[in-house]
Design a protein around this motif. Structure first.
Motif, mmCIF file in Angstrom:
data_model
loop_
_atom_site.group_PDB
_atom_site.id
_atom_site.type_symbol
_atom_site.label_atom_id
_atom_site.label_comp_id
_atom_site.label_asym_id
_atom_site.label_seq_id
_atom_site.Cartn_x
_atom_site.Cartn_y
_atom_site.Cartn_z
ATOM 1 N N PRO A 42 28.753 30.852 25.790
ATOM 2 C CA PRO A 42 27.784 31.204 26.338
ATOM 3 C C PRO A 42 27.167 30.009 26.831
ATOM 4 C CG PRO A 42 27.492 31.837 23.704
ATOM 5 C CD PRO A 42 28.652 30.712 24.408
ATOM 6 N N HIS A 43 26.783 30.284 28.166
ATOM 7 C CA HIS A 43 26.455 29.022 29.260
ATOM 8 C C HIS A 43 24.930 28.375 28.572
ATOM 9 C CE1 HIS A 43 29.018 30.670 33.744
ATOM 10 N NE2 HIS A 43 30.013 30.592 31.830
ATOM 11 N N LYS A 44 24.592 27.461 29.346
ATOM 12 C CA LYS A 44 23.855 27.195 28.309
ATOM 13 C C LYS A 44 22.586 26.199 28.990
ATOM 14 C CE LYS A 44 26.101 25.085 24.118
ATOM 15 N NZ LYS A 44 27.106 25.706 24.586
ATOM 16 N N SER A 45 23.272 26.456 30.936
ATOM 17 C CA SER A 45 22.067 25.917 31.476
ATOM 18 C C SER A 45 22.759 26.510 33.058
ATOM 19 C CB SER A 45 21.896 24.366 31.880
ATOM 20 O OG SER A 45 22.941 23.562 32.137
ATOM 21 N N VAL A 46 21.871 26.064 34.098
ATOM 22 C CA VAL A 46 21.858 27.034 35.032
ATOM 23 C C VAL A 46 23.099 26.094 36.180
ATOM 24 C CG1 VAL A 46 21.320 26.885 37.311
ATOM 25 C CG2 VAL A 46 19.791 27.973 35.380
ATOM 26 N N GLU A 47 22.862 24.623 35.488
ATOM 27 C CA GLU A 47 23.834 23.764 36.308
ATOM 28 C C GLU A 47 24.835 24.260 35.820
ATOM 29 O OE1 GLU A 47 19.505 22.437 35.976
ATOM 30 O OE2 GLU A 47 20.219 23.328 34.313
ATOM 31 N N GLU A 48 25.169 24.647 34.229
ATOM 32 C CA GLU A 48 26.625 24.582 33.774
ATOM 33 C C GLU A 48 27.026 25.988 34.658
ATOM 34 O OE1 GLU A 48 28.842 26.403 29.689
ATOM 35 O OE2 GLU A 48 26.854 25.797 29.582
ATOM 36 N N SER A 49 26.020 26.438 34.456
ATOM 37 C CA SER A 49 26.905 28.216 35.176
ATOM 38 C C SER A 49 26.882 27.314 37.075
ATOM 39 C CB SER A 49 26.103 29.313 35.756
ATOM 40 O OG SER A 49 25.396 30.071 34.253
ATOM 41 N N LEU A 50 26.283 26.577 37.527
ATOM 42 C CA LEU A 50 26.411 25.913 38.905
ATOM 43 C C LEU A 50 28.116 25.509 38.660
ATOM 44 C CD1 LEU A 50 25.995 25.827 41.837
ATOM 45 C CD2 LEU A 50 24.466 23.612 41.567
ATOM 46 N N ASP A 51 28.202 24.274 38.031
ATOM 47 C CA ASP A 51 29.493 23.926 37.869
ATOM 48 C C ASP A 51 30.707 25.245 37.393
ATOM 49 O OD1 ASP A 51 31.338 21.778 37.083
ATOM 50 O OD2 ASP A 51 31.312 22.244 35.369
ATOM 51 N N ILE A 52 30.741 25.828 36.982
ATOM 52 C CA ILE A 52 31.509 27.594 36.906
ATOM 53 C C ILE A 52 31.580 27.965 38.485
ATOM 54 C CG2 ILE A 52 31.677 29.611 36.013
ATOM 55 C CD1 ILE A 52 32.141 27.476 33.565
ATOM 56 N N ILE A 53 30.791 27.746 38.756
ATOM 57 C CA ILE A 53 31.232 28.928 40.105
ATOM 58 C C ILE A 53 31.574 27.674 41.038
ATOM 59 C CG2 ILE A 53 29.673 29.156 42.799
ATOM 60 C CD1 ILE A 53 27.353 30.283 40.424
ATOM 61 N N ARG A 54 31.343 26.330 41.540
ATOM 62 C CA ARG A 54 31.995 24.938 41.891
ATOM 63 C C ARG A 54 33.824 25.315 41.755
ATOM 64 N NH1 ARG A 54 27.626 21.300 43.079
ATOM 65 N NH2 ARG A 54 25.986 22.804 44.436
ATOM 66 N N THR A 55 33.808 25.843 39.955
ATOM 67 C CA THR A 55 35.109 25.158 39.617
ATOM 68 C C THR A 55 35.925 25.905 39.354
ATOM 69 O OG1 THR A 55 34.300 24.599 37.414
ATOM 70 C CG2 THR A 55 34.684 23.169 38.992
ATOM 71 N N VAL A 56 35.894 26.710 38.215
ATOM 72 C CA VAL A 56 36.332 28.277 37.713
ATOM 73 C C VAL A 56 36.442 29.489 38.984
ATOM 74 C CG1 VAL A 56 36.591 29.722 36.236
ATOM 75 C CG2 VAL A 56 35.999 27.782 35.562
ATOM 76 N N PHE A 57 35.269 29.845 39.454
ATOM 77 C CA PHE A 57 35.365 30.564 40.138
ATOM 78 C C PHE A 57 35.567 30.426 41.720
ATOM 79 C CE2 PHE A 57 31.590 33.143 37.886
ATOM 80 C CZ PHE A 57 32.750 33.069 36.174
ATOM 81 N N HIS A 58 35.400 29.414 41.788
ATOM 82 C CA HIS A 58 36.054 28.774 43.708
ATOM 83 C C HIS A 58 36.997 29.056 43.642
ATOM 84 C CE1 HIS A 58 34.666 26.659 46.983
ATOM 85 N NE2 HIS A 58 36.152 25.694 46.705
ATOM 86 N N ASN A 59 37.837 30.088 44.017
ATOM 87 C CA ASN A 59 38.771 30.081 44.580
ATOM 88 C C ASN A 59 39.170 31.999 45.418
ATOM 89 O OD1 ASN A 59 39.927 33.043 42.752
ATOM 90 N ND2 ASN A 59 39.005 30.815 41.526
ATOM 91 N N ASP A 60 39.976 31.546 45.851
ATOM 92 C CA ASP A 60 39.888 33.776 46.739
ATOM 93 C C ASP A 60 40.750 34.771 45.757
ATOM 94 O OD1 ASP A 60 39.693 32.044 49.185
ATOM 95 O OD2 ASP A 60 42.340 32.403 49.661
ATOM 96 N N THR A 61 40.827 34.489 44.854
ATOM 97 C CA THR A 61 41.008 36.111 43.877
ATOM 98 C C THR A 61 39.737 35.707 42.401
ATOM 99 O OG1 THR A 61 42.673 34.696 42.625
ATOM 100 C CG2 THR A 61 43.100 35.870 44.246
ATOM 101 N N THR A 62 38.953 35.018 42.981
ATOM 102 C CA THR A 62 37.623 35.704 42.067
ATOM 103 C C THR A 62 36.469 35.885 42.458
ATOM 104 O OG1 THR A 62 38.422 33.778 40.219
ATOM 105 C CG2 THR A 62 36.512 34.224 39.990
#
Length: 175
Positions: free
Chosen positions: A38-58
């Motif tokens: 589970p995510h622990k903060s909005v900042e962690e969620s933002l980091d996931i958006i900018r790294t893990v989710f930052h591609n053309d197929t997610t």
């Protein structure tokens, strides 16, 4: 690129989705079912958006009615899991927020993405899996014509995955 169906759309994640992502991804019943903490903060969620989710197929799974991101859908080779993928066979992954479970949103999103893959790529098959203690995820895949391969695997790299068998499913596209 945005993919649209009756109730949802799939669109790329934006920084403005961080609060909605945290709202739903911090639920202790959501992430562990898919192998992530589970995510622990909005900042962690933002980091996931900018790294893990930052591609053309997610994509963010977004309610058309409200514009709120309620889950994620994607495919690619970036999955570090131990699924027995064939050469050049991407892995699909998804999740939807608990208030939207058992309402067909995940199936609708998966079918939307699969239609996109089949019409815009040369991908011949796609693989996925679900923890056997999360059969609802398997039903989503089966509704979208994935077929169980008969294989199971374990993946210690996934959160809580060390002693949880994963049922493997594959979808072969008609070409």
């Amino acid at each position: 690129m945005t993919l649209i169906s009756d109730r949802i759309l799939l669109r790329l994640w934006t920084d403005s989705d961080a609060e909605a992502l945290f709202k739903y991804a911090s639920d202790p019943d959501v992430g562990p079912r898919g192998g992530w903490p589970p995510h622990k903060s909005v900042e962690e969620s933002l980091d996931i958006i900018r790294t893990v989710f930052h591609n053309d197929t997610t994509w963010a799974i977004v309610l058309r009615e409200t514009g709120e991101a309620i889950g994620a859908m994607g495919y690619g080779s970036s999955c570090d899991c131990n699924l027995p993928a064939l050469p050049n066979e991407p892995t699909v992954g998804y999740w939807v927020a608990k208030p939207f479970w058992n309402k067909g949103f995940c199936t609708e999103a998966l079918q939307l993405m699969l239609n996109h893959i089949q019409s815009t790529t040369g991908i011949c098959s796609i693989i996925s899996g679900h923890f056997t203690d999360n059969p609802a995820s398997g039903r989503v895949m089966e509704k979208c014509e994935f077929v169980a391969t008969g294989e199971e695997c374990f993946d210690e790299s996934l959160y809580t995955g060390a002693n949880r068998p994963i049922r493997v499913l594959r979808l072969n596209f008609q070409k």
